[in-house]
Design a protein around this motif. Structure first.
Motif, PDB file in Angstrom:
ATOM      1  N   UNK A  90       0.828  -1.200   0.000  1.00  0.00           N
ATOM      2  CA  UNK A  90       0.000   0.000   0.000  1.00  0.00           C
ATOM      3  C   UNK A  90       0.867   1.257   0.000  1.00  0.00           C
ATOM      4  N   UNK A  91       2.002   1.190   0.687  1.00  0.00           N
ATOM      5  CA  UNK A  91       2.915   2.333   0.681  1.00  0.00           C
ATOM      6  C   UNK A  91       3.468   2.602  -0.708  1.00  0.00           C
ATOM      7  N   UNK A  92       3.878   1.533  -1.396  1.00  0.00           N
ATOM      8  CA  UNK A  92       4.396   1.674  -2.761  1.00  0.00           C
ATOM      9  C   UNK A  92       3.296   2.180  -3.698  1.00  0.00           C
ATOM     10  N   UNK A  93       2.075   1.652  -3.520  1.00  0.00           N
ATOM     11  CA  UNK A  93       0.953   2.082  -4.360  1.00  0.00           C
ATOM     12  C   UNK A  93       0.665   3.566  -4.174  1.00  0.00           C
ATOM     13  N   UNK A  94       0.645   4.029  -2.926  1.00  0.00           N
ATOM     14  CA  UNK A  94       0.387   5.440  -2.666  1.00  0.00           C
ATOM     15  C   UNK A  94       1.502   6.327  -3.215  1.00  0.00           C
ATOM     16  N   UNK A  95       2.752   5.854  -3.111  1.00  0.00           N
ATOM     17  CA  UNK A  95       3.881   6.613  -3.655  1.00  0.00           C
ATOM     18  C   UNK A  95       3.752   6.745  -5.169  1.00  0.00           C
ATOM     19  N   UNK A  96       3.443   5.645  -5.841  1.00  0.00           N
ATOM     20  CA  UNK A  96       3.286   5.673  -7.296  1.00  0.00           C
ATOM     21  C   UNK A  96       2.091   6.528  -7.711  1.00  0.00           C
ATOM     22  N   UNK A  97       0.986   6.381  -6.968  1.00  0.00           N
ATOM     23  CA  UNK A  97      -0.231   7.124  -7.287  1.00  0.00           C
ATOM     24  C   UNK A  97      -0.018   8.624  -7.140  1.00  0.00           C
ATOM     25  N   UNK A  98       0.538   9.035  -6.011  1.00  0.00           N
ATOM     26  CA  UNK A  98       0.735  10.461  -5.777  1.00  0.00           C
ATOM     27  C   UNK A  98       1.850  11.039  -6.638  1.00  0.00           C
ATOM     28  N   UNK A  99       2.878  10.228  -6.921  1.00  0.00           N
ATOM     29  CA  UNK A  99       3.940  10.682  -7.818  1.00  0.00           C
ATOM     30  C   UNK A  99       3.414  10.936  -9.224  1.00  0.00           C
ATOM     31  N   UNK A 100       2.572  10.012  -9.702  1.00  0.00           N
ATOM     32  CA  UNK A 100       1.964  10.181 -11.029  1.00  0.00           C
ATOM     33  C   UNK A 100       1.035  11.389 -11.056  1.00  0.00           C
ATOM     34  N   UNK A 101       0.251  11.562  -9.990  1.00  0.00           N
ATOM     35  CA  UNK A 101      -0.659  12.709  -9.913  1.00  0.00           C
ATOM     36  C   UNK A 101       0.114  14.028  -9.899  1.00  0.00           C
ATOM     37  N   UNK A 102       1.228  14.046  -9.174  1.00  0.00           N
ATOM     38  CA  UNK A 102       2.057  15.251  -9.113  1.00  0.00           C
ATOM     39  C   UNK A 102       2.609  15.590 -10.493  1.00  0.00           C
ATOM     40  N   UNK A 103       3.083  14.555 -11.200  1.00  0.00           N
ATOM     41  CA  UNK A 103       3.603  14.755 -12.550  1.00  0.00           C
ATOM     42  C   UNK A 103       2.511  15.298 -13.478  1.00  0.00           C
ATOM     43  N   UNK A 104       1.308  14.721 -13.368  1.00  0.00           N
ATOM     44  CA  UNK A 104       0.205  15.144 -14.243  1.00  0.00           C
ATOM     45  C   UNK A 104      -0.195  16.588 -13.977  1.00  0.00           C
ATOM     46  N   UNK A 105      -0.218  16.976 -12.690  1.00  0.00           N
ATOM     47  CA  UNK A 105      -0.608  18.342 -12.334  1.00  0.00           C
ATOM     48  C   UNK A 105       0.311  19.365 -12.989  1.00  0.00           C
ATOM     49  N   UNK A 106       1.615  19.050 -13.058  1.00  0.00           N
ATOM     50  CA  UNK A 106       2.563  19.993 -13.632  1.00  0.00           C
ATOM     51  C   UNK A 106       2.704  19.838 -15.144  1.00  0.00           C
ATOM     52  N   UNK A 107       2.525  18.619 -15.653  1.00  0.00           N
ATOM     53  CA  UNK A 107       2.766  18.373 -17.076  1.00  0.00           C
ATOM     54  C   UNK A 107       1.575  18.698 -17.963  1.00  0.00           C
ATOM     55  N   UNK A 108       0.356  18.404 -17.487  1.00  0.00           N
ATOM     56  CA  UNK A 108      -0.816  18.557 -18.347  1.00  0.00           C
ATOM     57  C   UNK A 108      -1.082  19.994 -18.784  1.00  0.00           C
ATOM     58  N   UNK A 109      -0.895  21.003 -17.918  1.00  0.00           N
ATOM     59  CA  UNK A 109      -1.088  22.377 -18.415  1.00  0.00           C
ATOM     60  C   UNK A 109      -0.178  22.710 -19.598  1.00  0.00           C
ATOM     61  N   UNK A 110       1.073  22.266 -19.560  1.00  0.00           N
ATOM     62  CA  UNK A 110       1.986  22.496 -20.684  1.00  0.00           C
ATOM     63  C   UNK A 110       1.514  21.743 -21.929  1.00  0.00           C
ATOM     64  N   UNK A 111       1.034  20.505 -21.714  1.00  0.00           N
ATOM     65  CA  UNK A 111       0.548  19.713 -22.844  1.00  0.00           C
ATOM     66  C   UNK A 111      -0.680  20.360 -23.474  1.00  0.00           C
ATOM     67  N   UNK A 112      -1.584  20.887 -22.642  1.00  0.00           N
ATOM     68  CA  UNK A 112      -2.790  21.522 -23.159  1.00  0.00           C
ATOM     69  C   UNK A 112      -2.462  22.780 -23.949  1.00  0.00           C
ATOM     70  N   UNK A 113      -1.432  23.522 -23.508  1.00  0.00           N
ATOM     71  CA  UNK A 113      -1.011  24.719 -24.241  1.00  0.00           C
ATOM     72  C   UNK A 113      -0.347  24.328 -25.561  1.00  0.00           C
ATOM     73  N   UNK A 114       0.465  23.259 -25.511  1.00  0.00           N
ATOM     74  CA  UNK A 114       1.250  22.869 -26.692  1.00  0.00           C
ATOM     75  C   UNK A 114       0.427  22.160 -27.755  1.00  0.00           C
TER      76      UNK A 114
END
Length: 214
Positions: A114-138
């Motif tokens: 569960x610890x690994x799952x939460x780390x992967x889940x939140x890490x992916x969410x963090x990446x998406x929060x920062x990456x998707x705005x740039x992708x939407x602009x591009x």
């Protein structure tokens, strides 16, 4: 997403986001109610299939009626698809992310898993929060199609690999995954059908307590 849909007024965006979050809460509560009745696997299949369809539609409508569009009906349709996409996600994945992983992880690795799952889940969410705005602009609406195409790949994965765990004890799930039942606890289905009597339950409980003492 609302900017791309053609809604740029900040007050309107705030109102939509408040309603959207309330809508997602209701959908997640409905999904929580149904995961035991429909089962984990069917709930996931319904959620993934519907959210994939709606996300493709968000992309298509954003392309047709996005920024600078004066077609009010098209803009409303885009917002409606955003609501349906978020609601479909909330219906399945919001409850399943916290129900299914602990069930399929056996006792010895459940906490670490569960610890690994939460780390992967939140890490992916963090990446998406920062990456998707740039992708939407591009690339704009194409971002939705790329995401939806990835979601479409999850449908056969869940259909082929997921094991149904609804209505089963952790010991029964362990037997499904490992092929060995590491407990003398009776099957839930047998207890519900009355095939296991109170005397047998008491005897099995006593045997299990004796095993633990040994």
């Amino acid at each position: 997403m609302l900017d791309n849909a053609g809604i740029t007024n900040t007050t309107t965006q705030l109102q939509i986001n408040v309603i959207l979050n309330a809508f997602c809460l209701v959908c997640s509560l409905v999904g929580t109610y149904f995961i035991d009745r429909l089962g984990r696997k069917p709930t996931a299949m319904i959620s993934i299939t519907s959210l994939t369809i709606f996300l493709f539609m968000v992309g298509a409508l954003t392309k047709s009626y996005g920024t600078n569009s004066t077609n009010t009906s098209g803009i409303y349709a885009t917002v409606a698809m955003i609501f349906l996409f978020q609601g479909s996600y909330s219906f399945g994945w919001t409850p399943l992310l916290y129900v299914y992983p602990p069930e399929v992880l056996n006792y010895s690795i459940r906490a670490n898993g569960m610890g690994v799952m939460q780390l992967a889940l939140n890490g992916t969410a963090l990446m998406a929060v920062f990456a998707f705005p740039f992708a939407l602009v591009a690339i704009g609406w194409k971002t939705y199609l790329i995401n939806a195409a990835w979601d479409a790949l999850e449908v056969p994965f869940v259909w082929w690999y997921w094991v149904e765990t609804a209505g089963k004890t952790l010991e029964e799930i362990d037997e499904l995954l490992d092929g060995v039942k590491h407990s003398t606890a009776p099957d839930v289905e047998k207890v519900i059908r009355g095939e296991v009597g109170r005397d047998e339950l008491s005897l099995e409980k006593a045997d299990e307590e004796q095993d633990l003492k040994e």
